[in-house]
Scaffold this motif. Structure first.
Motif, PDB file in Angstrom:
ATOM      1  N   ALA A 161       0.751  -1.136   0.095  1.00  0.00           N
ATOM      2  CA  ALA A 161       0.237  -0.107   0.005  1.00  0.00           C
ATOM      3  C   ALA A 161       0.845   1.011   0.119  1.00  0.00           C
ATOM      4  N   THR A 162       2.375   1.204  -0.078  1.00  0.00           N
ATOM      5  CA  THR A 162       3.143   2.465   0.149  1.00  0.00           C
ATOM      6  C   THR A 162       3.879   2.491  -0.977  1.00  0.00           C
ATOM      7  N   ASP A 163       3.958   3.713  -1.477  1.00  0.00           N
ATOM      8  CA  ASP A 163       4.833   4.091  -2.627  1.00  0.00           C
ATOM      9  C   ASP A 163       6.039   4.298  -2.214  1.00  0.00           C
ATOM     10  N   LEU A 164       7.144   3.520  -2.826  1.00  0.00           N
ATOM     11  CA  LEU A 164       8.578   3.832  -2.705  1.00  0.00           C
ATOM     12  C   LEU A 164       8.920   5.324  -2.852  1.00  0.00           C
ATOM     13  N   LEU A 165       9.935   5.939  -2.115  1.00  0.00           N
ATOM     14  CA  LEU A 165      10.458   7.425  -2.132  1.00  0.00           C
ATOM     15  C   LEU A 165      11.805   7.205  -2.938  1.00  0.00           C
ATOM     16  N   MET A 166      12.204   8.010  -3.550  1.00  0.00           N
ATOM     17  CA  MET A 166      13.343   7.999  -4.390  1.00  0.00           C
ATOM     18  C   MET A 166      14.343   9.084  -3.778  1.00  0.00           C
ATOM     19  N   THR A 167      15.746   8.913  -3.484  1.00  0.00           N
ATOM     20  CA  THR A 167      16.522  10.091  -3.204  1.00  0.00           C
ATOM     21  C   THR A 167      17.840   9.645  -3.938  1.00  0.00           C
ATOM     22  N   VAL A 168      18.479  10.696  -4.173  1.00  0.00           N
ATOM     23  CA  VAL A 168      19.900  10.830  -4.752  1.00  0.00           C
ATOM     24  C   VAL A 168      21.100  10.967  -3.584  1.00  0.00           C
ATOM     25  N   ARG A 169      21.826   9.998  -3.272  1.00  0.00           N
ATOM     26  CA  ARG A 169      22.775   9.877  -2.278  1.00  0.00           C
ATOM     27  C   ARG A 169      24.288   9.843  -2.821  1.00  0.00           C
ATOM     28  N   GLU A 170      25.123  10.531  -2.802  1.00  0.00           N
ATOM     29  CA  GLU A 170      26.402  10.601  -3.379  1.00  0.00           C
ATOM     30  C   GLU A 170      26.225   9.990  -4.902  1.00  0.00           C
ATOM     31  N   GLY A 171      25.412  10.626  -5.319  1.00  0.00           N
ATOM     32  CA  GLY A 171      25.304  10.188  -6.963  1.00  0.00           C
ATOM     33  C   GLY A 171      24.485   9.039  -7.348  1.00  0.00           C
ATOM     34  N   ILE A 172      23.925   8.415  -6.222  1.00  0.00           N
ATOM     35  CA  ILE A 172      23.618   6.739  -6.485  1.00  0.00           C
ATOM     36  C   ILE A 172      22.081   6.961  -6.327  1.00  0.00           C
ATOM     37  N   GLU A 173      21.166   6.571  -7.154  1.00  0.00           N
ATOM     38  CA  GLU A 173      19.638   6.839  -6.795  1.00  0.00           C
ATOM     39  C   GLU A 173      19.289   5.653  -5.826  1.00  0.00           C
ATOM     40  N   ILE A 174      18.667   5.861  -4.784  1.00  0.00           N
ATOM     41  CA  ILE A 174      18.167   4.697  -3.952  1.00  0.00           C
ATOM     42  C   ILE A 174      16.531   4.915  -3.813  1.00  0.00           C
ATOM     43  N   ASP A 175      15.953   3.806  -3.694  1.00  0.00           N
ATOM     44  CA  ASP A 175      14.446   3.783  -3.785  1.00  0.00           C
ATOM     45  C   ASP A 175      14.247   3.127  -2.374  1.00  0.00           C
ATOM     46  N   TYR A 176      13.575   3.901  -1.362  1.00  0.00           N
ATOM     47  CA  TYR A 176      13.304   3.280  -0.194  1.00  0.00           C
ATOM     48  C   TYR A 176      11.796   3.459   0.191  1.00  0.00           C
TER      49      TYR A 176
ATOM     50  N   ARG B 172      32.854   2.274  -4.311  1.00  0.00           N
ATOM     51  CA  ARG B 172      33.079   3.310  -3.381  1.00  0.00           C
ATOM     52  C   ARG B 172      33.331   2.821  -2.004  1.00  0.00           C
ATOM     53  N   ALA B 173      32.929   1.893  -1.346  1.00  0.00           N
ATOM     54  CA  ALA B 173      33.210   1.434   0.013  1.00  0.00           C
ATOM     55  C   ALA B 173      34.524   0.816   0.073  1.00  0.00           C
ATOM     56  N   ALA B 174      35.231   0.268  -0.937  1.00  0.00           N
ATOM     57  CA  ALA B 174      36.242  -0.220  -1.132  1.00  0.00           C
ATOM     58  C   ALA B 174      37.200   0.917  -1.171  1.00  0.00           C
TER      59      ALA B 174
ATOM     60  N   LYS C  92      33.591   8.587  10.346  1.00  0.00           N
ATOM     61  CA  LYS C  92      32.251   7.856   9.882  1.00  0.00           C
ATOM     62  C   LYS C  92      32.301   7.573   8.525  1.00  0.00           C
ATOM     63  N   SER C  93      31.688   6.475   8.309  1.00  0.00           N
ATOM     64  CA  SER C  93      31.843   5.894   7.041  1.00  0.00           C
ATOM     65  C   SER C  93      30.708   6.314   6.101  1.00  0.00           C
ATOM     66  N   PHE C  94      31.053   6.573   4.797  1.00  0.00           N
ATOM     67  CA  PHE C  94      30.311   7.034   3.653  1.00  0.00           C
ATOM     68  C   PHE C  94      28.913   6.309   3.615  1.00  0.00           C
ATOM     69  N   LEU C  95      29.083   5.118   3.999  1.00  0.00           N
ATOM     70  CA  LEU C  95      27.636   4.262   3.843  1.00  0.00           C
ATOM     71  C   LEU C  95      26.667   4.642   5.076  1.00  0.00           C
ATOM     72  N   GLY C  96      27.145   5.261   6.100  1.00  0.00           N
ATOM     73  CA  GLY C  96      26.172   5.782   7.098  1.00  0.00           C
ATOM     74  C   GLY C  96      25.649   7.041   6.460  1.00  0.00           C
ATOM     75  N   ASP C  97      26.221   7.909   5.941  1.00  0.00           N
ATOM     76  CA  ASP C  97      25.676   9.132   4.992  1.00  0.00           C
ATOM     77  C   ASP C  97      24.712   8.632   3.975  1.00  0.00           C
ATOM     78  N   LEU C  98      25.134   7.640   3.153  1.00  0.00           N
ATOM     79  CA  LEU C  98      24.468   7.078   2.118  1.00  0.00           C
ATOM     80  C   LEU C  98      22.989   6.605   2.439  1.00  0.00           C
ATOM     81  N   PHE C  99      22.862   5.879   3.807  1.00  0.00           N
ATOM     82  CA  PHE C  99      21.536   5.260   3.894  1.00  0.00           C
ATOM     83  C   PHE C  99      21.034   5.888   5.057  1.00  0.00           C
ATOM     84  N   ASP C 100      21.276   7.148   5.476  1.00  0.00           N
ATOM     85  CA  ASP C 100      20.748   7.808   6.606  1.00  0.00           C
ATOM     86  C   ASP C 100      19.398   9.017   5.988  1.00  0.00           C
ATOM     87  N   PHE C 101      18.374   8.378   6.174  1.00  0.00           N
ATOM     88  CA  PHE C 101      17.191   9.244   5.470  1.00  0.00           C
ATOM     89  C   PHE C 101      16.566   9.970   6.714  1.00  0.00           C
ATOM     90  N   ASP C 102      16.952  10.214   7.615  1.00  0.00           N
ATOM     91  CA  ASP C 102      16.141  10.931   8.544  1.00  0.00           C
ATOM     92  C   ASP C 102      16.568  12.572   8.289  1.00  0.00           C
TER      93      ASP C 102
END
Length: 99
Positions: free
Chosen positions: A8-23, A43-45, A89-99
């Motif tokens: 019932a919920t639509d996914l939202l799209m955000t761009v983080r570090e140039g990568i489109e993420i649907d959540y 990028r993590a490597a 702080k890892s860039f992954l934390g920034d990448l997946f921080d949607f708050d």
């Protein structure tokens, strides 16, 4: 696009570090399109390699510029042995921080 977990919920799209993420704002699930996971892994490597190189540079500088201690060294010096630098702080934390 609808969330696979919460239909019932639509996914939202955000761009983080140039990568489109649907959540999903409901279940907090993350979905990636083709090739996006590969970009994240690459990028993590690269970030990991840069962190190791920076740590090696810092350790070298510390060894080269350490003041000489005088006195009785028979028993060793344990000061500073358990001190750990704060982790960057890892860039992954920034990448997946949607708050």
């Amino acid at each position: 696009m609808k969330c696979p977990v919460c239909p019932a919920t639509d996914l939202l799209m955000t761009v983080r570090e140039g990568i489109e993420i649907d959540y999903c704002p409901q279940c907090r699930g993350v979905w990636l399109d083709r090739g996006e996971l590969d970009q994240i892994v690459r990028r993590a490597a690269q970030a990991s390699i840069e962190d190791v190189q920076a740590a090696e540079r810092d350790a070298y500088r510390e060894r080269e510029h350490r003041p000489q201690r005088h006195g009785d060294h028979r028993y060793g010096d344990s000061r500073g042995r358990h001190e750990h630098p704060r982790r960057k702080k890892s860039f992954l934390g920034d990448l997946f921080d949607f708050d």
